[in-house]
Design a protein around this motif. Structure first.
Motif: not given
Lengths: 239, 278
Positions: A149-150, A161, A188, A195-197, A203, A206-209, A211, A214
């Protein structure tokens, strides 16, 4: 006598052209900031002035024409040019002063590090999943479901997206993204998400989930395989 | 051409011209505009059109446009959202700030909603409700939420998922108007509030972060809302600035510099002329 001034001017012009157009084209180089070009030209000009005023004779040959131009005596048709210079110079000084003192109305510069260093525990991990056609295909399936999607069905960062996010999702077919990184780095980034950056990766933008909330690790490793295969890239190795 | 330049008296001019073009070179870099990444609120005199999304005063505010994404960042995602772009204008009068959001939405529904989000205080906050970050200590976010049903604003705070709540102090006003397949929603609030721990503070001249969210309140065939809660159109952070009052000191400094340069030329030429005549 004219030659004693002509040469320095040609020299300054050549150095300017070299700095502006030749240096940026040297492999591994980049366009020079104008402040640096200005500094080099000033150094060159200072050198020329020192060289030209070493002896009394060369000093006269160098300054004589400048003096005559400035005083406007016996310069004939160049009088208009003289007036132009005398008007333009103060205006340029004024403009330069204005642009260097005017408060900036631009948003803060953002020096975001795109690939910041991963935490120690994520360096040098090797993919525990066997690189079989089945696993790669499964990884591509997960990629299509969770990542495309991204990051896009074509692995180009242009998924449906993607458009609202700043920074934009990575383009995996670009040789400066996953091709420069090890599989453990991707593990990683996928597991911990934006949010891990660390702070230099900004961070908060960033919109990176994340993961890990999940997806099981095994799926993430398969996604990595599918990503490299689909984007026609290979992970960076230490060999 | 070179031969002409080598002429005796032209050369002095060329040296000066070189210096001049060097000035040009350094000055030129500051003039280029960056990409449009910010909402800017010019300062206006007179009342802000806080109750009127269609007021003519909005035309004096520069238009910014931001792309929106379906919310795919955290769970309860949505793969496609109705609103793809958001147009924003803003104004302030030194006491209040007002934002006008405009976006296309084919149907007017009671649950149509829109929100502005800001970071609060000096700490960075993740655009997704200020959720925790692994290596950076984040701060809270302030959300200004409007829903068509009530046609008013709710001033909210969040610091992480599941923490969103209406504040005890409601400082934000909002009003929406639907017309011709598009929403116009005005949000307004005093620039500063007495609750800097909960509310974004707007100081003219300073850039702060802003993000957007929009929900299309249309229901699907089964009567369920397609977009609700985390299922919405979102943006990540952009910038907002209330423009400072005009500052003319730059012109004063420039005039002083011109005077000094003229004086320098005058003294130099006089001295040179004296030298030549003796």
């Amino acid at each position: 006598m004219g030659g004693s001034l002509g040469k320095p001017i040609i020299l300054v012009a050549i150095i300017y052209l070299l700095l502006k157009f030749v240096v940026p084209n040297i492999p591994g180089s980049a366009p020079l900031p104008s402040s640096l070009i200005f500094l080099y030209l000033m150094l060159t000009t200072s050198g020329i002035v020192i060289f030209a005023t070493l002896s009394g004779e060369s000093k006269d040959a160098f300054w004589g024409p400048i003096q005559r131009f400035m005083t406007g005596e016996n310069i004939g048709g160049l009088q208009m040019l003289r007036y132009g210079v005398l008007i333009l110079f103060p205006l340029l000084v004024g403009w330069q002063t204005y642009s260097s003192t005017a408060p900036s109305d631009q948003p803060p510069a953002e020096n975001r590090t795109i690939h910041p260093a991963p935490p120690g525990e994520y360096t040098g991990l090797s993919n525990p999943v066997a690189k079989t056609p089945d696993n790669i295909m499964q990884g591509k399936g997960f990629y299509a479901a969770f990542c495309s999607p991204c990051h896009g069905g074509q692995f180009d960062g242009k998924g449906p997206a993607a458009r609202g996010f700043n920074p934009p999702p990575a383009n995996f077919s670009d040789p400066t993204t996953i091709a420069m990184l090890q599989e453990s780095y991707l593990f990683w980034r996928i597991k911990k998400g934006g949010v891990g950056l660390p702070i230099e990766g900004m961070p908060w933008k960033s919109a990176m989930p994340r993961w890990e909330v999940e997806l099981p690790d095994e799926w993430i490793w398969k996604i990595i395989m599918g990503e490299y295969d689909g984007a026609h890239q290979s992970p960076r190795t230490w060999e | 051409m070179i031969r002409v330049m080598q002429g005796r008296s032209a050369t002095g001019g060329v040296v000066l011209a070189c210096a001049a073009s060097a000035f040009l070179l350094t000055g030129a870099t500051q003039g280029f505009a960056q990409e449009s990444v910010a909402v800017r609120a010019p300062m206006v005199k007179g009342a802000l059109p806080v109750d009127d999304p269609n007021a003519a005063a909005w035309n004096s505010a520069p238009l910014s446009q931001f792309p929106m994404s379906p919310q795919v960042h955290w769970q309860n995602r949505i793969q496609e959202a109705t609103v793809k772009d958001l147009k924003i204008r803003a104004l302030h009068d030194g006491a209040q700030v007002a934002f006008l959001l405009e976006y296309a939405d084919p149907t007017e529904d009671p649950d149509d909603s829109a929100a502005l989000e800001f970071m609060v205080g000096d700490k960075k906050a993740h655009f997704a409700h200020g959720q925790p970050m692994a290596q950076v200590e984040g701060g809270p976010v302030n959300i200004w939420f409007w829903k068509n049903k009530e046609n008013k604003a709710v001033d909210m705070s969040a610091k992480g998922f599941g923490t969103l709540k209406a504040q005890a102090h409601q400082d934000v006003k909002a009003k929406g108007a639907y017309s011709g397949g598009a929403w116009k929603v005005v949000f307004s609030r005093p620039l500063t509030t007495e609750h800097p721990d909960e509310d974004a503070q707007v100081k003219p001249g300073e850039f702060i972060n802003i993000a957007f969210a929009v929900w299309d309140g249309k229901k699907d065939a089964s009567g369920e809302l397609r977009e609700k809660g985390s299922q919405k159109a979102v943006s990540s952070w952009w910038y907002f600035r209330a423009e400072p009052p005009p500052d003319y000191s730059g012109y004063l400094y420039a005039a002083m510099a011109i005077a000094v340069a003229l004086g320098f030329q005058f003294v130099l030429i006089r001295k040179l002329k004296k030298g030549q005549s003796t």
